[in-house]
Design an enzyme around this catalytic site. Sequence first.
Site, PDB file in Angstrom:
ATOM      1  N   GLY A 247       0.835  -1.194   0.000  1.00  0.00           N
ATOM      2  CA  GLY A 247       0.000   0.000   0.000  1.00  0.00           C
ATOM      3  C   GLY A 247       0.866   1.238   0.000  1.00  0.00           C
ATOM      4  O   GLY A 247       2.022   1.204  -0.416  1.00  0.00           O
ATOM      5  N   SER A 248       0.300   2.323   0.516  1.00  0.00           N
ATOM      6  CA  SER A 248       1.002   3.608   0.474  1.00  0.00           C
ATOM      7  C   SER A 248       2.181   3.625   1.443  1.00  0.00           C
ATOM      8  O   SER A 248       2.208   2.881   2.427  1.00  0.00           O
ATOM      9  CB  SER A 248       0.022   4.715   0.842  1.00  0.00           C
ATOM     10  N   GLU A 250       2.696   5.940   3.458  1.00  0.00           N
ATOM     11  CA  GLU A 250       2.104   6.409   4.721  1.00  0.00           C
ATOM     12  C   GLU A 250       1.673   5.207   5.584  1.00  0.00           C
ATOM     13  O   GLU A 250       1.977   5.140   6.779  1.00  0.00           O
ATOM     14  CB  GLU A 250       0.881   7.249   4.345  1.00  0.00           C
ATOM     15  N   GLY A 252       2.834   2.127   5.277  1.00  0.00           N
ATOM     16  CA  GLY A 252       4.025   1.346   5.614  1.00  0.00           C
ATOM     17  C   GLY A 252       4.796   1.935   6.786  1.00  0.00           C
ATOM     18  O   GLY A 252       5.389   1.197   7.577  1.00  0.00           O
ATOM     19  N   GLU A 269       5.752  -3.333   0.717  1.00  0.00           N
ATOM     20  CA  GLU A 269       5.694  -3.053  -0.729  1.00  0.00           C
ATOM     21  C   GLU A 269       4.881  -1.778  -0.881  1.00  0.00           C
ATOM     22  O   GLU A 269       3.654  -1.801  -0.945  1.00  0.00           O
ATOM     23  CB  GLU A 269       5.008  -4.216  -1.466  1.00  0.00           C
TER      24      GLU A 269
HETATM   25  P1  NAD Z   1      -3.472   2.220   1.283  1.00  0.00           P
HETATM   26  O1  NAD Z   1      -2.174   2.462   1.962  1.00  0.00           O
HETATM   27  O2  NAD Z   1      -4.540   3.228   1.451  1.00  0.00           O
HETATM   28  O3  NAD Z   1      -4.100   0.824   1.771  1.00  0.00           O
HETATM   29  C1  NAD Z   1      -3.414  -0.381   1.565  1.00  0.00           C
HETATM   30  C2  NAD Z   1      -3.861  -1.401   2.595  1.00  0.00           C
HETATM   31  O4  NAD Z   1      -3.347  -1.033   3.876  1.00  0.00           O
HETATM   32  C3  NAD Z   1      -5.374  -1.497   2.775  1.00  0.00           C
HETATM   33  O5  NAD Z   1      -5.729  -2.849   2.946  1.00  0.00           O
HETATM   34  C4  NAD Z   1      -5.616  -0.703   4.036  1.00  0.00           C
HETATM   35  O6  NAD Z   1      -6.775  -1.073   4.739  1.00  0.00           O
HETATM   36  C5  NAD Z   1      -4.383  -1.049   4.845  1.00  0.00           C
HETATM   37  N1  NAD Z   1      -4.013  -0.079   5.886  1.00  0.00           N
HETATM   38  C6  NAD Z   1      -4.019   1.260   5.778  1.00  0.00           C
HETATM   39  N2  NAD Z   1      -3.565   1.819   6.924  1.00  0.00           N
HETATM   40  C7  NAD Z   1      -3.268   0.796   7.764  1.00  0.00           C
HETATM   41  C8  NAD Z   1      -2.777   0.727   9.096  1.00  0.00           C
HETATM   42  N3  NAD Z   1      -2.486   1.821   9.780  1.00  0.00           N
HETATM   43  N4  NAD Z   1      -2.587  -0.495   9.642  1.00  0.00           N
HETATM   44  C9  NAD Z   1      -2.843  -1.618   8.939  1.00  0.00           C
HETATM   45  N5  NAD Z   1      -3.343  -1.608   7.676  1.00  0.00           N
HETATM   46  C10 NAD Z   1      -3.552  -0.408   7.096  1.00  0.00           C
HETATM   47  O7  NAD Z   1      -3.142   2.012  -0.277  1.00  0.00           O
HETATM   48  P2  NAD Z   1      -4.146   1.873  -1.500  1.00  0.00           P
HETATM   49  O8  NAD Z   1      -4.729   3.202  -1.817  1.00  0.00           O
HETATM   50  O9  NAD Z   1      -5.044   0.707  -1.342  1.00  0.00           O
HETATM   51  O10 NAD Z   1      -3.120   1.465  -2.680  1.00  0.00           O
HETATM   52  C11 NAD Z   1      -2.331   2.368  -3.374  1.00  0.00           C
HETATM   53  C12 NAD Z   1      -0.919   2.402  -2.840  1.00  0.00           C
HETATM   54  O11 NAD Z   1      -0.357   1.091  -2.803  1.00  0.00           O
HETATM   55  C13 NAD Z   1       0.020   3.198  -3.728  1.00  0.00           C
HETATM   56  O12 NAD Z   1       0.875   3.962  -2.909  1.00  0.00           O
HETATM   57  C14 NAD Z   1       0.787   2.123  -4.475  1.00  0.00           C
HETATM   58  O13 NAD Z   1       2.039   2.553  -4.966  1.00  0.00           O
HETATM   59  C15 NAD Z   1       0.922   1.089  -3.417  1.00  0.00           C
HETATM   60  N6  NAD Z   1       1.191  -0.225  -3.993  1.00  0.00           N
HETATM   61  C16 NAD Z   1       2.449  -0.722  -3.881  1.00  0.00           C
HETATM   62  C17 NAD Z   1       2.765  -1.947  -4.460  1.00  0.00           C
HETATM   63  C18 NAD Z   1       4.165  -2.490  -4.387  1.00  0.00           C
HETATM   64  O14 NAD Z   1       4.312  -3.682  -4.625  1.00  0.00           O
HETATM   65  N7  NAD Z   1       5.171  -1.710  -4.050  1.00  0.00           N
HETATM   66  C19 NAD Z   1       1.770  -2.686  -5.131  1.00  0.00           C
HETATM   67  C20 NAD Z   1       0.488  -2.153  -5.203  1.00  0.00           C
HETATM   68  C21 NAD Z   1       0.214  -0.919  -4.631  1.00  0.00           C
END
Ligand code: NAD
Length: 514
Positions: A247-248, A250, A252, A269
């Site tokens: 995910g983002s 932020e 991570g 990731e």
């Molecule tokens: P996001 O960070 O909003 O959410 C991703 C996941 O994290 C969701 O399941 C969310 O519920 C969970 N989450 C959020 N905050 C959390 C916390 N504090 N504790 C535990 N879990 C939490 O991201 P998104 O909008 O779904 O996806 C887009 C982002 O993901 C972009 O930044 C993209 O670059 C990144 N991404 C990275 C990869 C990679 O392999 N590097 C692959 C796909 C997406």
Amino acid sequence: MSDIASLDLATQTRDLLSSLGVDDRRLSAQGLAITVRSPVNGQTLGHVASATVEETNAAIERAHGAFLTWRRIPAPRRGELVRLLGEELRANKDALGRLVSIEVGKSPSEGLGEVQEMIDICDFAVGLSRQLCGLTIATERAEHRMMETWHPIGVVGVISAFNFPVAVWAWNAALALVCGDSVVWKPSEKTPLTAIATDAILRRAITRFNASGDAAPDGLAELAVGGRETGAALVAHPRVPLVSATGSTEMGRIVGRELASRFGRAILELGGNNAAIVTPSADLDLALRGVAFAAMGTAGQRCTTLRRLFVHSSVYDAFVPRLKAAFSSVSVGSPLEGHLVGPLIDHAALERMQEALAAAMELGATVHGGERVDVGAPQAFYARPALVETPVHDGPVLDETFAPILYVLPYDDLEDAISLQNDVPQGLSSAIFTTDLREAELFLSARGSDCGIANVNIGTSGAEIGGAFGGEKATGGGRESGSDSWKGYMRRATNTINYGRDLPLAQGVTFDVG
Ligand code: NAD
């Protein structure tokens, strides 16, 4: 063009889910529920129950119990379950791919491509199940043997993002299962339906596995649908030694800190801010196709989407106008009707795109495109991809805006371009377009790209599963999928065995008590 506002995606979704074995009552949850909408036309697809923290903790306990049994099953037998999962995915590829397209707004070929990625990693993991191996290392002591053994680690928590709603689970789960781990998956709250469908497909594979004489323990692969709190419960739980979170940046930062505080392991990731360089010797036709797909495909919503482009000044006027033409002519609209650029995931994504473009203009950039595209569905958010000629490598150029924006800058010296490419917090994917061996090798060298992925004459997106996937710096440093990423899902023990009658100590130390 058909009227996409009146397209009945909710009924299609129910039919697809039911063909995949999901009871349609799961779409009508009451109480703590997530409302799922299709970004294609904004239609509500259903309401899905969200797991409470207690339910998530119970799933983790079940998964821990399953791990204690699963780790005793020989790895090639564990591979058999993953082989059956691959078979079930093959059999259900069309339905699951279509569901991905409806829930995320991907084109049919990208939806199917996502499922193909799941199949590919299953194939890889099946082979791996007969190749999990450690080194034997020369020892300084006579009649001793030193070696490494790899053991299952325990419950693997998987937190996934909306943009690859099912492939990321498969990258993690296929490896974790052959490694002898159990899995608890917390999918994105924006895409729970594809997760529920995938879980149903896995159940079918488990039933066939059990019928063949083996027994996959209850709780081996758990699904905990929910939002951040559900993810946070997974991250906090002491019975989860490893969390793979996508995910983002932020997210991570929070997850990484929490895990570190309890010495849990992380595979992170996170976001990318990927760049490509077009050199004077580049095949410009090939570069144009590579750049166009990487920048505009999946409506700029891939972690590996191309966001920055450095073009040598000597080819700038030959290349950038052609790119501009591609940006202004690419078809934007319902991906289900064959348009190449589909919707952004939600209104907030469109707003962030507009804010980034406004900030770039304030810094002197010229923006081509980027405006909202009206497709006749007010609750769907489409935008024309934006090509932004910017005089500065600053402001929004340094951030990942999860939308189709490509910042373009001219350069004169390749080393300066590489240095600018690396001068962002993220380090996921990068590419150079060149036919000059020296330029290509410099880019791939220690002085070159600092990213986890560095390509030559290929865009930044569209990785294969055979290589390790992931990036450096604010991208999190994690690696998953191919190569030796499996090691991240196991714990390593160093074993030294004395088969002699003496007890020589290492480093020649003496300690004579007799
Ligand atoms: P996001 O960070 O909003 O959410 C991703 C996941 O994290 C969701 O399941 C969310 O519920 C969970 N989450 C959020 N905050 C959390 C916390 N504090 N504790 C535990 N879990 C939490 O991201 P998104 O909008 O779904 O996806 C887009 C982002 O993901 C972009 O930044 C993209 O670059 C990144 N991404 C990275 C990869 C990679 O392999 N590097 C692959 C796909 C997406």
